[in-house]
Design a protein around this motif. Structure first.
Motif, mmCIF file in Angstrom:
data_model
loop_
_atom_site.group_PDB
_atom_site.id
_atom_site.type_symbol
_atom_site.label_atom_id
_atom_site.label_comp_id
_atom_site.label_asym_id
_atom_site.label_seq_id
_atom_site.Cartn_x
_atom_site.Cartn_y
_atom_site.Cartn_z
ATOM 1 N N ALA A 194 0.822 -1.211 0.000
ATOM 2 C CA ALA A 194 0.000 0.000 0.000
ATOM 3 C C ALA A 194 0.859 1.265 0.000
ATOM 4 N N ILE A 195 1.959 1.264 0.744
ATOM 5 C CA ILE A 195 2.821 2.453 0.771
ATOM 6 C C ILE A 195 3.428 2.695 -0.601
ATOM 7 N N ALA A 196 3.915 1.631 -1.237
ATOM 8 C CA ALA A 196 4.483 1.765 -2.575
ATOM 9 C C ALA A 196 3.439 2.286 -3.558
ATOM 10 N N ARG A 197 2.216 1.750 -3.475
ATOM 11 C CA ARG A 197 1.150 2.205 -4.384
ATOM 12 C C ARG A 197 0.836 3.686 -4.172
ATOM 13 N N GLU A 198 0.780 4.086 -2.918
ATOM 14 C CA GLU A 198 0.478 5.484 -2.611
ATOM 15 C C GLU A 198 1.546 6.410 -3.196
ATOM 16 N N LEU A 208 9.313 -10.642 -5.507
ATOM 17 C CA LEU A 208 9.674 -9.331 -6.038
ATOM 18 C C LEU A 208 9.134 -9.140 -7.448
ATOM 19 N N ASP A 209 9.306 -10.149 -8.278
ATOM 20 C CA ASP A 209 8.838 -10.055 -9.667
ATOM 21 C C ASP A 209 7.327 -9.858 -9.708
ATOM 22 N N SER A 210 6.602 -10.584 -8.866
ATOM 23 C CA SER A 210 5.155 -10.462 -8.824
ATOM 24 C C SER A 210 4.744 -9.073 -8.354
ATOM 25 N N ALA A 211 5.431 -8.574 -7.316
ATOM 26 C CA ALA A 211 5.104 -7.246 -6.796
ATOM 27 C C ALA A 211 5.373 -6.168 -7.841
ATOM 28 N N ALA A 212 6.527 -6.247 -8.489
ATOM 29 C CA ALA A 212 6.879 -5.240 -9.490
ATOM 30 C C ALA A 212 5.879 -5.245 -10.639
ATOM 31 N N ALA A 213 5.445 -6.419 -11.043
ATOM 32 C CA ALA A 213 4.476 -6.515 -12.135
ATOM 33 C C ALA A 213 3.146 -5.873 -11.741
ATOM 34 N N PRO A 253 -4.148 -0.989 5.421
ATOM 35 C CA PRO A 253 -2.832 -0.595 4.921
ATOM 36 C C PRO A 253 -2.845 0.805 4.298
ATOM 37 N N ALA A 254 -3.962 1.168 3.676
ATOM 38 C CA ALA A 254 -4.071 2.502 3.070
ATOM 39 C C ALA A 254 -3.977 3.608 4.113
ATOM 40 N N ASP A 255 -4.423 3.339 5.346
ATOM 41 C CA ASP A 255 -4.311 4.338 6.407
ATOM 42 C C ASP A 255 -2.840 4.617 6.722
#
Length: 241
Positions: A7-11, A29-34, A199-201
């Protein structure tokens, strides 16, 4: 979104940043980056590995030219039970990942960019470090250390670099969703806002402290807990779950 580990990375991506994430498993990592998109850079690295961390930061400077923000969000919690039962292996792992690693990454980013150009650091602490609670006492103790480190670094690195911390309360994660219904109900009764955190909070609070909107805030620990700690102080009869 409940359970969103990124959530922090997305924000920060939504705010226009290029985001570097690290992890110990290439597949994850690959899944997250994608899922995060082309402005997410993923690198294999144990957060407490100084040699590899140095390589990652130097590569980031070479490829992107700067590093303005740092979020120290990695954590290890191998402890569950009485604090007196913590062994040397548990203690070392917790201190390495939850205390040494934030200092390491702050030092490296300060050396290569922030010391000369400015920047903002947010450490992810825990409300567990603000009030005793069962089963995670040593983990909480290390988070107390991280809160103090935040204040110490904020004084040492000012005025070019701001250093703050976010202390999450109980967040709606996979672990929380597997909590027995009666325990979850008891927990919710302690939270004035009537729900677990998302997590968005935490992402929103982190983004704020990193940003210029918080430009005169440093050395601050922001509890994001739905008012739980305040309610405990108001009613001493309410104890930890």
């Amino acid at each position: 979104m409940p359970g969103d580990r990124f959530a922090i990375a997305r924000e920060l991506l939504d705010q226009g940043a290029t985001v570097l994430i690290i992890g110990r498993k290439q597949e994850g990592l690959d899944s997250a980056a994608a899922s995060l998109g082309p402005r997410c850079v993923a690198r294999l690295c144990h957060t407490a590995d100084e040699k590899r961390a140095t390589e990652v930061i130097e590569d980031l400077i070479t490829s992107h030219g700067r590093v303005d923000y740092l979020v120290n969000n990695a954590a290890a919690n191998p402890q569950w039970g009485p604090t007196i039962g913590v062994d040397a292996g548990m203690a070392a792992k917790l201190a390495e990942v939850d205390l040494w690693a934030p200092l390491l990454w702050t030092k490296l980013t300060h050396q290569v960019w922030m010391g000369a150009n400015g920047g903002s650091v947010v450490n992810i602490a825990s409300v567990g470090g603000l009030s005793p609670s069962p089963n995670t006492g040593y983990y909480n103790s290390v988070k107390v250390g991280l809160a103090f480190l935040t204040k110490q670094l904020s004084a040492e690195l000012a005025p070019r670099v701001r250093v703050n911390a976010v202390a999450p309360g109980f967040i709606d994660t996979d672990m929380a969703r597997h909590m027995p219904p009666e325990q979850r109900a008891a927990l919710l009764r302690q939270i004035p806002m009537g729900r677990l955190g998302l997590p968005a909070d935490i992402a929103a609070a982190t983004s704020f402290l990193l940003s210029d909107h918080a430009g005169w805030i440093t050395g601050h620990l922001l509890a994001v807990d739905g008012g739980m700690l305040n309610a405990r102080a108001f009613d001493p009869a309410v104890g930890p779950v």
